[in-house]
Every structure is written in structure tokens, then in C-alpha cells.
Design a protein around this motif. Structure first.
Motif, PDB file in Angstrom:
ATOM      1  N   ARG A   1       0.829  -1.210   0.000  1.00 26.93           N
ATOM      2  CA  ARG A   1       0.000   0.000   0.000  1.00 26.93           C
ATOM      3  C   ARG A   1       0.861   1.257   0.000  1.00 26.93           C
ATOM      4  N   ARG A   2       1.918   1.274   0.813  1.00 24.27           N
ATOM      5  CA  ARG A   2       2.826   2.424   0.855  1.00 24.27           C
ATOM      6  C   ARG A   2       3.488   2.654  -0.506  1.00 24.27           C
ATOM      7  N   HIS A   3       3.961   1.582  -1.121  1.00 28.38           N
ATOM      8  CA  HIS A   3       4.595   1.699  -2.433  1.00 28.38           C
ATOM      9  C   HIS A   3       3.597   2.164  -3.485  1.00 28.38           C
TER      10      HIS A   3
ATOM     11  N   GLU B   1       1.553   6.458  -6.985  1.00 30.44           N
ATOM     12  CA  GLU B   1       0.478   7.351  -7.426  1.00 30.44           C
ATOM     13  C   GLU B   1       0.879   8.816  -7.275  1.00 30.44           C
ATOM     14  N   LYS B   2       1.550   9.144  -6.165  1.00 28.77           N
ATOM     15  CA  LYS B   2       2.022  10.523  -5.965  1.00 28.77           C
ATOM     16  C   LYS B   2       3.035  10.892  -7.050  1.00 28.77           C
ATOM     17  N   THR B   3       3.924   9.964  -7.359  1.00 29.61           N
ATOM     18  CA  THR B   3       4.936  10.208  -8.385  1.00 29.61           C
ATOM     19  C   THR B   3       4.286  10.390  -9.744  1.00 29.61           C
TER      20      THR B   3
ATOM     21  N   ALA C   1       1.245  11.464 -10.360  1.00 26.26           N
ATOM     22  CA  ALA C   1       0.561  12.763 -10.348  1.00 26.26           C
ATOM     23  C   ALA C   1       1.566  13.896 -10.540  1.00 26.26           C
ATOM     24  N   ALA C   2       2.712  13.805  -9.873  1.00 31.37           N
ATOM     25  CA  ALA C   2       3.738  14.843 -10.010  1.00 31.37           C
ATOM     26  C   ALA C   2       4.282  14.870 -11.438  1.00 31.37           C
ATOM     27  N   LEU C   3       4.469  13.693 -12.041  1.00 28.97           N
ATOM     28  CA  LEU C   3       4.953  13.637 -13.420  1.00 28.97           C
ATOM     29  C   LEU C   3       3.927  14.222 -14.391  1.00 28.97           C
ATOM     30  N   ARG C   4       2.637  13.903 -14.177  1.00 23.95           N
ATOM     31  CA  ARG C   4       1.589  14.491 -15.023  1.00 23.95           C
ATOM     32  C   ARG C   4       1.585  16.010 -14.911  1.00 23.95           C
ATOM     33  N   GLN C   5       1.704  16.508 -13.692  1.00 25.57           N
ATOM     34  CA  GLN C   5       1.709  17.947 -13.459  1.00 25.57           C
ATOM     35  C   GLN C   5       2.925  18.598 -14.127  1.00 25.57           C
ATOM     36  N   GLU C   6       4.089  17.983 -13.995  1.00 24.92           N
ATOM     37  CA  GLU C   6       5.301  18.520 -14.617  1.00 24.92           C
ATOM     38  C   GLU C   6       5.196  18.477 -16.145  1.00 24.92           C
TER      39      GLU C   6
END
Length: 166
Positions: free
Chosen positions: A64-66, A71-73, A75-80
Motif C-alpha cells: 500500500r505504501r509503495h 500514485e504521488k509520483t 501525479a507529479a509527473l503528469r503535473q510537470e
């Protein structure tokens, strides 16, 4: 928590489910053989199941942590990526348009004209180019001021856009 719910398909990858069940079955079978020889069946089986449950819970929390980190990574890549696409579009607009009037600058106009001439040669179409000179603009700009000259240029650009639309 029941052992079966720890290995539900919606929370674990299929390979983990398969490996966990095979491990559980082999440990239970080994514990059962040893226990039957000693005449005690249940204590090793309970210890084995408890250890497997603890292991499964720890693996589940780690997964779950991974997954959350992934998912955070993402989202950050999509935003960048969106930010960079927007920056490239801004740079293309700045490189091709006059910032005051929004009309094509000389470089972009020449590229566009070259493309239109090549297309006309291939298709046999005719093209026309209209050149406009604002007589006395420099004198007007010097006597009335640059703000007045800028307003005149924006008004001419607006009129040219209406011609382009018709």
C-alpha cells in the motif's frame, strides 16, 4: 481479519497471492507432518498460520505504501508534463507573434509565406501578398509618444484581424 480477506484480488497482485498460498500450504503441510510424528497437531499449525498472517499484513502495508508513493509520483509527473507542454506553447507563441499586436512577427510571416508559395507551386493556385506601410508613423510616434503609437498599432492589428476573418 480472516486469512482469505488478506489475499483478496482487489488488494494484491496475482503473483503475490499465488506465492503466499503456496508458502502457506507448504508450511502447513510441513508443520502437519512434524506434528503428527510428535502427536501434537494444532500448536504448530496455529503458530504457522499466525506467522503467515503477520507476514501477509506486513507485505500488504508495504505494498500500500509503495502504491501510494507510485500514485504521488505519477501525479507529479503528469503535473510537470502539463507545465512543460504549456511552457513550450508559450515559447512558440512568443517566438512567432509580436507581443504588442499579437500578429505574426517577421520571422513567422516569412516561414508562412514560404510555405504558401511552395503549396501554390505544387497545386497551381495563385496567392497574393499585401504590404502595408503606415506613412509618417515614425514622426507620429516621436511627436505624440510611444503609448499613442502603440495604441495606433493595436487598432491597425484589430482591423487586419477583421479582414482575415472575412
Amino acid at each position: 481479519m480472516p486469512l482469505r480477506s488478506l489475499f483478496s484480488a482487489d488488494t494484491r497482485p496475482p503473483i503475490l497471492i499465488t506465492l503466499a498460498w503456496l508458502t502457506a500450504l507448504s508450511l502447513v503441510a510441513a508443520g502437519t507432518v512434524l506434528s503428527w510424528r510428535q502427536g501434537q497437531f494444532w500448536p504448530p499449525l496455529i503458530l504457522t498460520c499466525g506467522a503467515l498472517t503477520t507476514l501477509a499484513l506486513a507485505l500488504g502495508q508495504d505494498l500500500r505504501r509503495h502504491h501510494q508513493l507510485l500514485e504521488k509520483t505519477r501525479a507529479a509527473l503528469r503535473q510537470e508534463t502539463d507545465r512543460r507542454v504549456s511552457a513550450v506553447a508559450d515559447l512558440e507563441r512568443i517566438a512567432s507573434n509580436d507581443p504588442l499586436t499579437g500578429l505574426a512577427n517577421r520571422h513567422f510571416f516569412m516561414e508562412d509565406l514560404d510555405y504558401a508559395v511552395q503549396r501554390a507551386r505544387l497545386s497551381g493556385e495563385k496567392i497574393a501578398v499585401i504590404a502595408i506601410d503606415l506613412d509618417g508613423f515614425q514622426a507620429l510616434n516621436n511627436t505624440m509618444g510611444h503609448d499613442y503609437g502603440d495604441q495606433l498599432l493595436m487598432a491597425v492589428a484589430d482591423r487586419l484581424r477583421t479582414l482575415e476573418d472575412s
